[in-house]
Design a protein around this motif. Sequence first.
Motif, short mmCIF file in Angstrom:
data_model
loop_
_atom_site.label_atom_id
_atom_site.label_comp_id
_atom_site.label_asym_id
_atom_site.label_seq_id
_atom_site.Cartn_x
_atom_site.Cartn_y
_atom_site.Cartn_z
N ILE A 1 0.83 -1.21 0.00
CA ILE A 1 0.00 0.00 0.00
C ILE A 1 0.86 1.25 0.00
N LYS A 2 1.91 1.25 0.78
CA LYS A 2 2.77 2.42 0.91
C LYS A 2 3.58 2.66 -0.36
N GLU A 3 4.13 1.60 -0.93
CA GLU A 3 5.06 1.76 -2.04
C GLU A 3 4.41 1.80 -3.42
N ASP A 4 3.25 1.15 -3.57
CA ASP A 4 2.62 1.14 -4.90
C ASP A 4 1.10 1.13 -4.76
N PRO A 5 0.53 2.20 -4.23
CA PRO A 5 -0.93 2.24 -4.07
C PRO A 5 -1.66 2.19 -5.40
N GLU A 6 -1.03 2.66 -6.49
CA GLU A 6 -1.69 2.63 -7.79
C GLU A 6 -1.92 1.19 -8.26
N LEU A 7 -1.00 0.29 -7.92
CA LEU A 7 -1.21 -1.12 -8.27
C LEU A 7 -2.41 -1.68 -7.52
N VAL A 8 -2.53 -1.33 -6.25
CA VAL A 8 -3.67 -1.80 -5.46
C VAL A 8 -4.97 -1.27 -6.05
N LYS A 9 -4.98 0.00 -6.44
CA LYS A 9 -6.18 0.58 -7.05
C LYS A 9 -6.53 -0.11 -8.36
N ALA A 10 -5.53 -0.35 -9.18
CA ALA A 10 -5.79 -0.99 -10.47
C ALA A 10 -6.32 -2.41 -10.28
N PHE A 11 -5.70 -3.14 -9.37
CA PHE A 11 -6.15 -4.51 -9.09
C PHE A 11 -7.59 -4.52 -8.60
N MET A 12 -7.92 -3.59 -7.72
CA MET A 12 -9.27 -3.57 -7.16
C MET A 12 -10.30 -3.06 -8.15
N ARG A 13 -9.92 -2.16 -9.06
CA ARG A 13 -10.89 -1.74 -10.09
C ARG A 13 -11.31 -2.93 -10.93
N ALA A 14 -10.33 -3.71 -11.35
CA ALA A 14 -10.62 -4.87 -12.20
C ALA A 14 -11.36 -5.96 -11.42
N THR A 15 -10.91 -6.21 -10.20
CA THR A 15 -11.54 -7.25 -9.38
C THR A 15 -12.99 -6.90 -9.07
N SER A 16 -13.24 -5.64 -8.76
CA SER A 16 -14.61 -5.19 -8.49
C SER A 16 -15.50 -5.42 -9.70
N LYS A 17 -14.97 -5.15 -10.90
CA LYS A 17 -15.74 -5.40 -12.12
C LYS A 17 -16.03 -6.88 -12.27
N GLY A 18 -15.08 -7.72 -11.89
CA GLY A 18 -15.29 -9.16 -11.97
C GLY A 18 -16.40 -9.64 -11.07
N TYR A 19 -16.42 -9.15 -9.84
CA TYR A 19 -17.48 -9.56 -8.91
C TYR A 19 -18.81 -8.94 -9.29
N GLN A 20 -18.79 -7.72 -9.81
CA GLN A 20 -20.05 -7.11 -10.25
C GLN A 20 -20.66 -7.91 -11.40
N PHE A 21 -19.81 -8.38 -12.31
CA PHE A 21 -20.29 -9.23 -13.39
C PHE A 21 -20.92 -10.50 -12.83
N ALA A 22 -20.27 -11.09 -11.83
CA ALA A 22 -20.80 -12.32 -11.23
C ALA A 22 -22.12 -12.07 -10.51
N ILE A 23 -22.27 -10.88 -9.93
CA ILE A 23 -23.54 -10.53 -9.28
C ILE A 23 -24.66 -10.44 -10.31
N GLU A 24 -24.36 -9.83 -11.44
CA GLU A 24 -25.39 -9.58 -12.45
C GLU A 24 -25.61 -10.76 -13.41
N HIS A 25 -24.60 -11.59 -13.58
CA HIS A 25 -24.68 -12.70 -14.54
C HIS A 25 -24.14 -13.99 -13.92
#
Length: 348
Positions: free
Chosen positions: A247-271
């Motif tokens: 989190i301290k050294e590369d917060p942008e990687l955490v944000k990118a990973f979570m943006r994509a992961t959130s889309k994955g779970y949202q897809f699973a919720i809807e489909h």
Amino acid sequence: MKTKKIGLFLLAFLLVLATAACGSKNAQTTGQGTPSGETSSAGGGEPKQLKDVKVVLDWTPNTNHTGLYVAKEKGYYEEEGLNVDIVQPGAGGAEAMVASGKVPFGVSVQENVTQARTQGVPLVSIAAVIQHNTSGFAAPVDRNIKRPKDFEGKTYGGWGSPVEKAVIDSIMDIDKADVSKLKIVNMGEADYFTAVKRDIDFAWIFYGWTGIEAELRKEPLDMLYVKDFSDKLDYYTPVLVTNEKQIKEDPELVKAFMRATSKGYQFAIEHPEDAANVLIKAVPELDKDLVMASQKWLSPKYQDDAKRWGEQKEQVWKGYSDWMYEHKLLDKPLDVENAFTNDFLPQQ
């Protein structure tokens, strides 16, 4: 989501602390994974260098993990510049691998993060995969276990974990039952369905996997969800985790990973059916009927009553950690504020 060990990882964590400094230097290159340097020319532009990233599961692949597989299959990670490899946990568990920096992300559960942080291990929960606890004690209906008092005279199959013993004691006490009349045995790696036919009456399961499998087998269960006996036991299981250094050294990687992961779970919720097929394609050895039925049951529970998928509440972290401390499962109270964050979840 398959019945799994809910126990202490403190020895592994303490070993991790001793090696974290050197292990974190190799966070992106340690272990087997996809070759680095993969490129993508999506969109017709120049090939884009993808960053190799690992995420380690807590157990064998199941519908708790569907959003990760969807994000990979649908190209959501690639859109964020990531080449994500989903890997199985090593002998020390997912928590040890993430805490050491061997991998940046993993799947864990709230109780393990809580135990780890009170021992100085820098895990941080960044999303709740499921909003409410879907685990509980399950017994074939012929054992006539309808309430905790019915545990008296029965045999419980567990793993010798102080957490499970404390939960059993707690809910039996609520029902004014005599815990000395319950026999507890170690069921090891035995399959739930084999164990209840052999030498136990009930065990702790995740309904969304083992309970659904029981439905498909036409072996009805009586299910006592632990969250129904105390709000403090409605904790997050599983969660996605990273470590403080990441989190301290590369917060942008955490944000990118979570943006994509959130889309994955949202897809699973809807489909749910389409998402189940993604998991089946990725892990063809899984029982197709079980995956499909489990996904249909679980998809609405990912977000449930939260304002967005992954949202975590301070009261849930405080309630369960207070419960653990009261039952002498922690040496000291948890610093709740630093144990979890919603900062990396996409804004709606």
